[in-house]
Structure formats: structure tokens, C-alpha cells
Design an enzyme around this catalytic site. Structure first.
Site, PDB file in Angstrom:
ATOM      1  N   ASP A 247      23.906 117.159  24.444  1.00 37.29           N
ATOM      2  CA  ASP A 247      24.428 118.517  24.398  1.00 37.29           C
ATOM      3  C   ASP A 247      23.361 119.437  23.804  1.00 37.29           C
ATOM      4  OD1 ASP A 247      26.752 120.379  24.581  1.00 37.29           O
ATOM      5  OD2 ASP A 247      26.452 120.484  22.416  1.00 37.29           O
TER       6      ASP A 247
ATOM      7  N   GLU B 263      21.083 119.222  28.363  1.00 35.63           N
ATOM      8  CA  GLU B 263      20.997 120.662  28.613  1.00 35.63           C
ATOM      9  C   GLU B 263      19.693 121.187  28.026  1.00 35.63           C
ATOM     10  OE1 GLU B 263      25.451 122.376  28.488  1.00 35.63           O
ATOM     11  OE2 GLU B 263      24.788 121.496  26.607  1.00 35.63           O
TER      12      GLU B 263
END
Length: 985
Positions: free
Chosen positions: A572, A609
Site C-alpha cells: 500500500d 502503489e
């Protein structure tokens, strides 16, 4: 209660470090704090009892209660009430006197960057500069001087810049001045104190003072590679805690969870920053917490923090206590666990991966083929004949390789004990109109007390979340987590964990969910130049540029991979982690072997990400793991370019901005896209972005742009001048159009397309988008339910929207459209757009449309895995074999034509990869009408519609045609047609 003493002597007070006289009597805390001048606001944590905190903490007299803590306000100003409705405290009517310099002890604007060097952005005058230390945290400013100190050390320098090695580690303070410390200091003792630096003018007045940030010197002196956590041997359990700034550490041991008082208290011995003790081996299964006595800069006091072990591998419910657990114990192993590594689904290359993103609770919370006690938990995956598992088996049989599970570690926001959850009256919600605002009102009223949250609220990274287990205490959560992994592997699916190392749910010395910030305050969490925690990732950013933060991340990954046999990790907000950390993680994981570790690390894939924003943007804290920085590492990152080009705009733009798939230029929806020529240009640019993405977003892939120029992928630019392509190899690109964030694919199509088109048209747009991802080079990534036209009733952020808005229906009876207006907090501004769509019954799919969507998705997965040409492994292979047609100024708008060529055995040129097909042509027609496309390059080939499409239930695609004599293709509206040339033709 008995006391076990491990260390024979720990001094009550640390030794004085110099003989400088100090005042004979100390002012009370209130006296020294009231003299601080607040020139900006800052945040301090709240105790569970706000009033008791304000009573004992003098800063409360000038503070306002906020949901995230105390925000100190400039005196003389009235405090505004917070959004939570808390009543503000009134600021004092008297002004702070005497005034302080701008930098007060409330801030930490100086950086102790190495054993011998302090960096500070201050102009050195003619007067001296000093470092002050107080063992009991009694420093205060009065009469233009620092008082309350135990030690006062003069610093030298301040007239030169920092050395290059410091600038490389701390690029955000590159312009600071260097102050040198005496070489013979007892730095280890100093670091356990409250610290401040002050600089004086020639007349003896303090011109500036501030606290210090310590990560640099802690890394310099206390970087540690030895054991941490609870280490089990045949006779003892060793406890190890890294806490170099702590003044004392005790372990409170509980034989039974029912006990409020500890059964034993163990005093740990500190050496070189690590506190340790040995306890009996038969204490396995007991629980413990640490009491850490440490100076905390958020309160300016020595605090006794009660905290879990950051290396915990087991917990009691809600993480109240750490479980002494040996992960190698048979108690934690399902039957056949030791053989699972040999049973893993076959994976020849990372290029063969395809990923399905799934939330554990979503998977079964509404599956009535699952026993009620197992719904929403780990064990639902072990039911081989449930509707959900039968669906996953169909996906795996079609070729899907990996299931990506949203956070499974211990996170905040959901109580671990199910009997405490609140629920809604489902019959009531089902009786309400599809566009009513009442459903969301009922959901949000209990959203923090139900069983739902995505889980991006990390508390402890290394323990499975208890709310998904049948019992949050003891061995259940670990045992059942492993049963889930085992069950998914056995149906042919590898398991990816969503790891959230970029931030933590809580901070400060009092929050029950705060862990790392209680143990070494100011180290694990990234601070701004004032010493306050950065929050660009949402809250409490972590600092992987610090040695022990990176080490904790690597140790955690290793545990999940080796002990829990996880097959991959999705990071993340990976861009907030340093590139160095990610490269180390990849190298460490892929070095694992069956012989040494019991797992094949070469098959563990990592991606994340790679967004570049916040304080880390443009390498502001070192080279970060952003999209461009990761080129050449083999680490995957999400390709937002192809998503935005297909759907239109971005998740942060106007919701009606159209894209290639959603009707841009071809079917206007009333939004102002400019005049006709502007919309056509946008469509042409979007096509180029898509083509680069379908070529794995490779920087050096050469194609013909919309204006007829031969360009590389890196020379195709986004609207703000950023290169579209960033990858150097295909497995560095994750192509997707939908994920847990933002609206689902079906919802965004329903929002962006004209309201008067048919439901069938929207469904075909959904199929078109998923097919473009499925047939791209690189790694395709799908959000669970997109293959079933999944809707969240247009909720753009369903992280806390409960089961109601996040429902998956594997019976295919409903896609969850039209279940009320989505929650007000994130969606209200779009309600005027959303409401008429939800109210219109023609927007809601029936079972037939949902089943057709599933069949279409399965077909495109099968096509992807029918030929290695769709899964090329190198950039060179893609450049040689993949070509795009229908390019340049004369292109047919709304059509992408891609060919992939194979060689022939024994024939010079391309090598042969595919035994079945020698040539493939894929045509994606986003137009509302049938298109004809001719190309002399594609003439006289033996192309036929792919057998999977000929056998599919989609009668429209079967109308696709190819005429060899003219090289002309006929493709129906909103259709992806795959033509193949068989070797036996």
C-alpha cells in the site's frame, strides 16, 4: 503477584554528564510550560479519558479537543469547535510572558544526525550554542535561558554546511548548518533524556531554542541485527526489545486473560539499545505486555507506556496483550501444512501471473451457502462447495493465478469479538427506495461498531486479524489463517497479502492502538522539519529510511513468507517506502529456498502503489519506491495511465469526464469536453496511452502516435507532461481499470455514459474494459466482482460502508446496484448525479446480464492463457512481436488494433513460442456501431475468430469476420474480437 528480577541493578537516575550547576529548585511543570510561545499549532495525543489528560497536562489550558488529539492553539485566540462536536476549551485571557524565541521546546527543529553532529537551520551568531539534557524531563525556558537541565554541553561550529553522507540520508535538511559535539560524551545516556539545543547572542540572551529529532544518531549508534521479539529454545523463551531511548523496560506476564493484574513482572536488562530477559519455556501460551519508561516529545514528559511487542506473532482479542507463541508449534499447523510448499500451484514465470483483489469479509459475509458462524472469516475459504469457492474455482480453471487479500494483519476499527458488533435491520434497508438516503444513514450510524473495515489501519503488522477468526484468542487466528492459505492453494490460487507499511493507525503514549511510537518515540514515524508526524498517507507515516524501520518491514515479510507460506505481497502506498527497502525485500524473498527455508522464494512476487506525493515526492526523503524509480527492479507498480485513458479523467477529476471505453467523443454525455475537435484529440491521446499500457507500459517500446510520429513509450506524455511509460520489463506493470479504491468498474461506466444508452451497452463496455486488461502485456489486475458487474451503489470509498454497500453475490442474482445513496461523507457532492441513476430501474442488471458478464470474463482469461504470446516475458520480445495498427492521423476513432507475431521452428527470425498459433490479431471496438478495418499488413493471413469466442455464449462477437483477400476485419459495436492463425491451417 511475584516479581522476577533479571537485572541486578538499574540506576534510578542516569549519571550527570557534566558538572554545570543547575538551579537548586525546579519550577513546577505548569510554570515551565506556560512560558512556551505557540507560533503554530501542533497535535498531541489524547488519553481515553480526555478530562484526566487535560487535568494533569498543563498544555490543556490552551488546547482544543479534536478527534485525533489535542491541537495547541496560539494564545489569545478563541479555539474553534471541532467537527466531532466537542466543546472547545477557552484560551487563557492573559498573554504568555515572558515571550520566547520562535523555536520553543514544543518543537524539534534540530536533528541529531550522527554521534558527533547536530544539524540545525539557524544562523550562528557570536554567542555559544549548547545541548541541554534532563533525565526527568524538566527543561523549560525562562529569563531568556534554558533551565531545569542536568547537563549542558557546548557545541562547536554552525558556520559550515553538512557533509555529503548526512545530506544523502536526510536530503530534506541539506541546507542546515553543522554543529559538532565533544568526542567524549556518554551519548547512550544522553539519548534517554529530554534534549534541547539553544543558541545565544553575544549579549547572553537565548535567540533560538528547540528539541531534537534523533533517528540519525540512533541509526548511527544502535542499528541492530540480532534477535527481536520472543525467541523460543528448548529450555527458555528470550524476550528482546529494541528501545535505545527507554529508561527502563518491564514485561508484565499474564497466565490467564481473565487476570487484570500480571502474574509476573520481569525486569529487562538494557545493553546497546536492546532490552532483554529470559523466561521459562513453559510460559508459552501466556500473554504479556511491556511497560516502557521513556521520554515522549508529544507530552514533554517521561511516560510509562503500556505496549505490545512490535514483533508479536499472536495476540489476545483486540490486541490487548501479546501471546507468547511459537509459530513452529503443531498447535498452529493444519493437517498437511508442512507439505504445502510442494503443493503450490505451478508458476513458470511472473509474466504468467493474473491477480484478483478480494476482501476477506466481502467474500462470504453474504454467502448463504456458508454456515453463519463462518461467514466473513478465514474458514469460509475452506468450504469447497460454497458459492464463493465454486466461483473462485471457475476463475482458477480459466487461468487466474493469484488472489490478493486486502489487509489481514491486526488493524484498528473493527472489534475482534463478534458479539460486540452492531448490525442493521436488513429487511428495513431492503424496503427502502433505491435512491433513498436512509440506507446510508443507518449504515454510518454504526459504521465504527460493526464488523466491517477494509483494514488499512495497521496496529501490528505480524499477526492475523482476530475478527476473521472463530476465536480471537489463542491459536485460532493463526491456525485458521493458514487453513485459508492452504485451501486457496489447493484450488489452484496463490495468495498475495496486502501489506501496509507506509503508516500506522495510532501514535502517542496513550492510544491503545499505538505501538511503535510508545517504544521509541520520534523514530518509527516520519517527522516534518518541526518534529511533528507526517500524515500525507492518511495518518502517522512510517519512515523506512530509518534502519530499524526497514528491518522491521523485512522481518515481517520474512515471517509471512516462511511461516505462513504466502506467495506475494502488495504494498500500500509503496511510493512512501524507500526504493532501497523494496529492493532488499525482493532480494531477501527471492533468495528463500526449499532446502533452507521450506519455501521457494523465486516464486514470490511483490508489487504496489508507486504514487509519488507528500513529503517523499521527488525523492524528498531519499530515493523512494515510485513508478519511475522502480524501473529495472522487477517490482510491479499499478499503471494508472491505462485506467484513466479507458475510463476518463482520473478519480480526482470531474466524475463525468469520459474516456475511451465510456464514450468519449463517440457518445457525449453532456459534460463539457471542449468542442468536437478537442474531444476527438482527447480520444486519440487516450488511445496512445492505452496502446503503451497494453505493451506493458515499457519506456522503450516504439509505436506510431496519433499524429503519425514514431515515439517511445516514455515520449508519450500525460496532460501534465509526465511520461506515460515507466517500466523496463513487463512484470513491472500492473494493468487495471478498477480496484477497491474509487467506484467499481460497472459503477463508473454507469456514471460516465449517457443516461439514455441501454443496460446492454453498459454491460458490453464493462466487458470491453476487462478484456483490454486481460489481453495486455504485463500483469492484469482485477477487482473482485468486476466480472459480475459489481456495484457499490456508486460509493467512491467503501472502506467503512459495511456489508450493505460492499456485498458480493456469488449466486449472480444481484450486482448490488440501487441499494440507496452511498454514504454522505465521501459522496454527497455527487448525489445529484447519482440519485437519478439509482432511481432508474433500467440501470439495474438482471441475473442474465450478470451471468453473461461472468462468462465473458472467463472467456478472456481462457484466451490469455491459450497462448504465451499474451504473456511475453521480456521487453525485447514485446518490441519484436507486438504491433499496433490503426495508428496515425487517419485512424478509425474508438478502435485499437493489436497484433502479436510468433516465429517458426527452424526458420530464421523470431523464435517459436506457441505450438498452436503463429499470429494473433485483437481488435477492441469501443464504438457504438460496427466497424470495418482494413490493413495491407494483415492481408492474406489464415485468421479465424478464436475458438473460445466461437464457443462462447456471446452471439454478438460471433458476428466478427475477417476477409483474407482484403485484410478487412468486421467487428461489432462495443466488442473485443480475437483472431488467431493456427499452425495447422
Amino acid at each position: 503477584m511475584s516479581v522476577v528480577t533479571i537485572s541486578s541493578s538499574i540506576p534510578v537516575l542516569l549519571p550527570l554528564l557534566c558538572s554545570t550547576p543547575i538551579p537548586s529548585s525546579r519550577s513546577v511543570l505548569h510554570h515551565r510550560i506556560r512560558n512556551i510561545h505557540f507560533n503554530t499549532s501542533c497535535v498531541l495525543p489524547l488519553e481515553s479519558n480526555n478530562q484526566s489528560y487535560l487535568t494533569r497536562h498543563p498544555l490543556g489550558v490552551a488546547a482544543n479537543i479534536y478527534p485525533t488529539g489535542l491541537r495547541l492553539m496560539p494564545t489569545g485566540l478563541c479555539c474553534c469547535s471541532s467537527s466531532s462536536g466537542a466543546m472547545p476549551l477557552q484560551a487563557p485571557t492573559t498573554s504568555l510572558s515572558p515571550p520566547l524565541p520562535q523555536d520553543s521546546l514544543l518543537y524539534s527543529r534540530a536533528f541529531w544526525v550522527s554521534k558527533s553532529l547536530i544539524a540545525w537551520n539557524v544562523e550562528a551568531g557570536n554567542g555559544p550554542c549548547y545541548l541541554y539534557a534532563s533525565v526527568t524531563a524538566d527543561l523549560f525556558v525562562a529569563d531568556n535561558d534554558i533551565q531545569g537541565y542536568d547537563s549542558k554541553i557546548e557545541l562547536q561550529g554552525g558556520d559550515i554546511g553538512l557533509p555529503q553522507c548526512v545530506i544523502e540520508k536526510f536530503p530534506h535538511i541539506r541546507h542546515y548548518k553543522a554543529f559538532n559535539l565533544p568526542p567524549d560524551l556518554d551519548v547512550e545516556s544522553l539519548l534517554k533524556c529530554q534534549l534541547a539545543v539553544a543558541i545565544f547572542s553575544s549579549d547572553g540572551k537565548c535567540s533560538s531554542a528547540t528539541g531534537l529529532q534523533l533517528p540519525g544518531v540512533l541509526d548511527d549508534l544502535f542499528s541492530y541485527c540480532g534477535p527481536l521479539g520472543a525467541v523460543f529454545s528448548s529450555e527458555t523463551i528470550s524476550l528482546h526489545l529494541w528501545a535505545p531511548t527507554a529508561q527502563g523496560v518491564h514485561a508484565f506476564i499474564y497466565k490467564d486473560l481473565s487476570l487484570s493484574d500480571p502474574s509476573e513482572i520481569v525486569q529487562l536488562k538494557g545493553q546497546n539499545g536492546v532490552w532483554s530477559a529470559k523466561v521459562p519455556r513453559d510460559w508459552e501460551g501466556y500473554y504479556y505486555v511491556y511497560e516502557v519508561s521513556v521520554y515522549h516529545p508529544s507530552t514533554l514528559q517521561i511516560e510509562k507506556c503500556i505496549v505490545n511487542d512490535p514483533y508479536a506473532r499472536g495476540l489476545s482479542a483486540d490486541g490487548q496483550r501479546t501471546l507468547l507463541v511459537d509459530l513452529d508449534s503443531d498447535l498452529f499447523k493444519p493437517e498437511g501444512w508442512d507439505d504445502l510448499a510442494d503443493e503450490k500451484p505451478h508458476l513458470l514465470s511472473f509474466a504468467d501471473i493474473s491477480i484478483y483483489e478480494l476482501h476477506i469479509r466481502d467474500f462470504s459475509a453474504n454467502d448463504f451457502t456458508v454456515h453463519p458462524e463462518l461467514r466473513g472469516g478465514y474458514l469460509a475459504f475452506t468450504l469447497q462447495d460454497s458459492a464463493g469457492m465454486l466461483h473462485l474455482k471457475r476463475l482458477a480453471s480459466a487461468g487466474l493465478t493469484h488472489v490478493h487479500l486486502l489487509p489481514t494483519f491486526h488493524f484498528g476499527g473493527v472489534d475482534d469479538e463478534r458479539h460486540k458488533w452492531k448490525d442493521v435491520d436488513r429487511e428495513l434497508l431492503e424496503s427502502l427506495p433505491p435512491d433513498s438516503d436512509q440506507q446510508q444513514a443507518h449504515i454510518t450510524a454504526i459504521q465504527d461498531e460493526d464488523g466491517y473495515n477494509w483494514g488499512y489501519n495497521p496496529v501490528l503488522w505480524g499477526v492475523p486479524k482476530g475478527s476473521y477468526a472463530s476465536d480471537a484468542n489463542g491459536s485460532c487466528r493463526t491456525l485458521e489463517f493458514r487453513k485459508m492459505v492452504q485451501a486457496l492453494n489447493r484450488v489452484g490460487l496463490r495468495v498475495v497479502l496486502d501489506v501496509v507499511y507506509n503508516h500506522l493507525h495510532a501514535s502517542g503514549p496513550f492510544d491503545k492502538n499505538s505501538v511503535l511510537d510508545k517504544i521509541v518515540p520520534g523514530y518509527y514515524l516520519r517527522s516534518d522539519i518541526d518534529g511533528f508526524i507526517e500524515h500525507s498517507t492518511c495518518t502517522n507515516n512510517t519512515a523506512s529510511e530509518h534502519f530499524m524501520v526497514e528491518r522491521l518491514i523485512l522481518d515481517d515479510l520474512l515471517c509471512w513468507a516462511v511461516h505462513d507460506k504466502v506467495d506475494g505481497f502488495r504494498f500500500d502506498l509503496m511510493g512512501h517506502i524507500m526504493k532501497r527497502t523494496m529492493v532488499k525485500a525482493k532480494s531477501m524473498l527471492q533468495s528463500l529456498s526449499m532446502e533452507k527455508n521450506g519455501v521457494d522464494g523465486s516464486k514470490i512476487y511483490i508489487y504496489g502503489e508507486g504514487w509519488d506525493f507528500g513529503e517523499v515526492a521527488k525523492n524528498g526523503r531519499g530515493i523512494n519506491a515510485s513508478q519511475f524509480n522502480l524501473s529495472g527492479t522487477g517490482i510491479g507498480s499499478f499503471n494508472d495511465r491505462i485506467r484513466d485513458a479507458m475510463l476518463g479523467g482520473s478519480p480526482f477529476g470531474h466524475p463525468l469526464q469520459q474516456g475511451f471505453v465510456t464514450g468519449l467523443s463517440l457518445e457525449p454525455n453532456g459534460h463539457d469536453h471542449g468542442d468536437k475537435s478537442a474531444a476527438e484529440l482527447m480520444l486519440a491521446v487516450s488511445k496512445d496511452h492505452i496502446q503503451v499500457g497494453m505493451a506493458a507500459n515499457l519506456r522503450d517500446f516504439v509505436l506510431t502516435s496519433f499524429d503519425g510520429q514514431e515515439v517511445k513509450g516514455s515520449e508519450v506524455l500525460t496532460h501534465d507532461g509526465v511520461p506515460v511509460a515507466y517500466a523496463l520489463c513487463p512484470t513491472e506493470t500492473m494493468n487495471y481499470v478498477s480496484a477497491h479504491d474509487n467506484e467499481t468498474l460497472f459503477d463508473i461506466v454507469s456514471l460516465k455514459t449517457p443516461k439514455d444508452i441501454s443496460l446492454d451497452d453498459r454491460c458490453r463496455m464493462n466487458h470491453l474494459a476487462t478484456s483490454m486488461v486481460a489481453l495486455s502485456q504485463g500483469i492484469p489486475f482485477f477487482h473482485a466482482g468486476d466480472e459480475m458487474l459489481r456495484s457499490k451503489s456508486l460509493d467512491r470509498d467503501s472502506y467503512n460502508s459495511g456489508d450493505w454497500f460492499n456485498r458480493l453475490d456469488f449466486s449472480y442474482n444481484s450486482n448490488n446496484w440501487g441499494i440507496g445513496l452511498p454514504p454522505r461523507e465521501k459522496n454527497e457532492r455527487n448525489w445529484p448525479l447519482i440519485q437519478p441513476r439509482l432511481a432508474d430501474p433500467d440501470f439495474k442488471p438482471h441475473k442474465s446480464e450478470i451471468v453473461a458478464a461472468v462468462e465473458s470474463f472467463l472467456t478472456f482469461l481462457q484466451i490469455r492463457y491459450s497462448s504465451p504470446l499474451f504473456r511475453l516475458r521480456t521487453a525485447n520480445a514485446i518490441q519484436e512481436r507486438v504491433k499496433f495498427h490503426n495508428t496515425g492521423p487517419s485512424w478509425i476513432p474508438g478502435v485499437v488494433v493489436m497484433s502479436i507475431e510468433d516465429g517458426y521452428e527452424g526458420v530464421p527470425g523470431l523464435t517459436q513460442m506457441d505450438e498452436c498459433y503463429s499470429f494473433v490479431v485483437v481488435i477492441f471496438n469501443a464504438c457504438p456501431t460496427e466497424v470495418l478495418f482494413s490493413s495491407p499488413v494483415l492481408r492474406a493471413r489464415a485468421l479465424q475468430l478464436h475458438p473460445m469466442q466461437l464457443r462462447s455464449s456471446d452471439d454478438i462477437v460471433k458476428k466478427s469476420k475477417y476477409e483474407a483477400s482484403s485484410g478487412c476485419f468486421t467487428v461489432p459495436a462495443r466488442t473485443s474480437s480475437v483472431f488467431v492463425e493456427s499452425r495447422d491451417a
